[in-house]
Design an enzyme around this catalytic site. Structure first.
Site, PDB file in Angstrom:
ATOM      1  CG  HIS A 104      -1.912   1.226   1.401  1.00  0.00           C
ATOM      2  ND1 HIS A 104      -2.694   1.464   2.498  1.00  0.00           N
ATOM      3  CD2 HIS A 104      -2.267   2.023   0.178  1.00  0.00           C
ATOM      4  CE1 HIS A 104      -3.431   2.442   2.111  1.00  0.00           C
ATOM      5  NE2 HIS A 104      -3.232   2.727   0.999  1.00  0.00           N
ATOM      6  CG  ASP A 105      -0.056   4.634  -2.462  1.00  0.00           C
ATOM      7  OD1 ASP A 105      -0.823   4.398  -1.366  1.00  0.00           O
ATOM      8  OD2 ASP A 105      -0.474   5.091  -3.503  1.00  0.00           O
ATOM      9  CB  THR A 106      -0.627   5.201   2.789  1.00  0.00           C
ATOM     10  OG1 THR A 106      -1.350   5.663   1.865  1.00  0.00           O
ATOM     11  CG2 THR A 106      -0.334   6.201   3.924  1.00  0.00           C
TER      12      THR A 106
END
Length: 478
Positions: free
Chosen positions: A221-223
């Site tokens: 997840h990019d976050t």
């Protein structure tokens, strides 16, 4: 992005950039996943040219919640549906017939968002594709599968499905049972740093890379990767990962799954090294992006830099909207919808592009303030600094307004926090660097340019502005 990492070195170089343009067909909004995969292959080829044909590892991160379905032969059953598609309209009500939002939050700790994977699966339950599916892969896991032939479900992204228990880091089996979700559709869970296979011979041939090239699971997840890329010192910090969304919150050791937390609409997503990303999703720079698109479609193209400077001269807090309002999720007519929201709340309606942009910037800063203050109160963790990473770190107006609204110093940068977090986890798995998150962040502070914003004025005006939109969907209304 090509990363070079060592004990005293950390740099990024853009190897290849390609568009991500959803496509609407037959009334449904899809991701053009094959075009994205082609872009990945072209990016690997470009990275190979820059690195002499050899890469130590590859890591993949993307947005959350969306997925592809595969049949028994491993063939993709159609393009993944975009989370902004209207198919999930009403899905939450359907699911609430079998499990309440209170029960769902107590089990998964996830903020109610109408496009979470559990709602997408509920909406598509009777579809022929779902009936024929034998495997479900979240977007970064799908790309990894095509590159390696190895299936897996990376945990930080899995935690956004609303099917994972954040306390155990395993599936919330009772939730899945109540929702009618077959967890057998998911590949085995894997964690950041785990091996995820090696590039297939056909991929090596197409990209010109010399094998073997391992693929490493990162915070997919990019976050999750962006939070690794926060150059914080110690634990008393808040982060705001800015881009299309603003993800504002704290890094904790354990989830907060109280009823008060649910009412405040905070989420508990899993991070790297057993951490919890306790945050609230805010509409983010999507509001600005959609305004720019609407004006350009109407025949007026605005350069962002001059427009932000002009917006900076507009009186502060003239008009604000609730940047967490689900009414802003869908694309189209954004300047009109912002004007309508101002009109409904009895505030001055923006008269031009600069006033609209100032409304957006003030509203985002106000939403950041609310999230940071409430995250501290609900978690018991005090904050001394706010870190703004991602694309919004370049936006000096937004960063300064966030400092003013929060009454806390803001450290802006790095803009490419997700890519930096991604390569740091790869590098650690490969033995190029060592240590926990503190060590990785120390390397970030030593190598990345950062800008500092000191709060000005007092926060009383922001408190009054908050009162104008109190009780909105982003502010914890039931």
């Amino acid at each position: 992005m090509l990363g070079v990492v060592g004990p005293d070195a950390l740099s990024l170089r853009e190897a290849h950039r390609f568009p991500n343009e959803p496509v609407r067909v037959g009334g449904t909004l899809y991701w053009d996943i094959l075009a994205l995969y082609r872009g990945v292959l072209e990016g690997l080829r470009a990275a190979g040219r820059l690195s002499g044909g050899r890469l130590a590892a590859v890591g993949i991160d993307s947005w959350a919640v969306d997925y592809g379905l595969l049949d028994a032969s491993g063939t993709l059953l159609g393009n993944p549906v975009h989370y902004r598609d209207a198919r999930t309209d009403g899905a939450a009500r359907r699911l609430e017939a079998v499990i309440s939002q209170r029960e769902l939050y107590a089990a998964t700790g996830l903020q109610h968002l109408p496009f979470n994977t559990i709602y997408q699966l509920t909406a598509a339950r009777e579809s022929p594709q779902q009936a024929a599916a034998r495997r479900l892969l979240l977007i970064p896991d799908l790309v990894s599968y095509w590159l390696t032939g190895v299936e897996g479900t990376e945990l930080t992204n899995a935690s956004t499905t609303q099917l994972v228990d954040p306390r155990t880091g395993d599936w919330a089996r009772e939730v899945a049972k109540a929702a009618g979700v077959d967890l057998g559709l998911f590949a085995p869970l894997r964690r950041p740093g785990d091996a995820a296979g090696s590039l297939l011979p056909e991929v090596l041939s197409e990209t010109g890379l010399a094998g073997p090239v391992p693929v490493t699971a990162v915070g997919s997840h990019d976050t999750a990767s962006a939070v690794v890329g926060v150059p914080a010192e110690g634990r008393r910090f808040a982060y705001i990962a800015t881009g299309t969304w603003s993800l504002a919150g704290l890094e904790l050791d354990a989830p907060v799954v109280t009823e008060e937390s649910r009412r405040a609409n905070f989420t508990n997503e899993l991070g790297v090294d057993g951490t919890v990303r306790y945050l609230r999703n805010i509409m983010g720079l999507w509001l600005l992006q959609e305004c720019l698109r609407a004006w350009e479609a109407a025949g007026t193209r605005h350069e962002l830099g001059p427009l932000l400077r002009e917006a900076g001269r507009v009186p502060a807090l003239r008009s604000v909207v609730d940047a967490g309002d689900p009414g802003f999720i869908a694309p189209g007519r954004m300047p009109e919808r912002i004007a309508e929201a101002c009109r409904r709340t009895g505030q001055p309606v923006p008269r031009d592009a600069a006033e609209t942009v100032r409304c957006v910037m003030d509203s985002l800063a106000l939403a950041h303030r609310r999230a940071v203050l409430e995250a501290q109160r609900l978690s018991g963790r005090e904050v001394e600094t706010v870190h703004v990473v991602g694309g919004g770190a370049h936006n000096d107006l937004l960063c300064q307004l966030t400092a003013d609204a929060c009454g806390l110093p803001v450290v802006a940068g790095p803009a490419e926090a997700a890519a930096l977090g991604n390569v740091l986890v790869q590098a650690r798995a490969a033995g190029a660097v060592a240590g926990g998150l503190d060590a990785l962040r120390s390397l970030l502070r030593a190598t990345q340019p950062l800008r500092h914003h000191v709060p000005t004025g007092d926060t009383a005006a922001w408190e009054r502005a908050a009162a104008r939109i109190a009780g909105g969907p982003g502010g914890g209304k039931e």
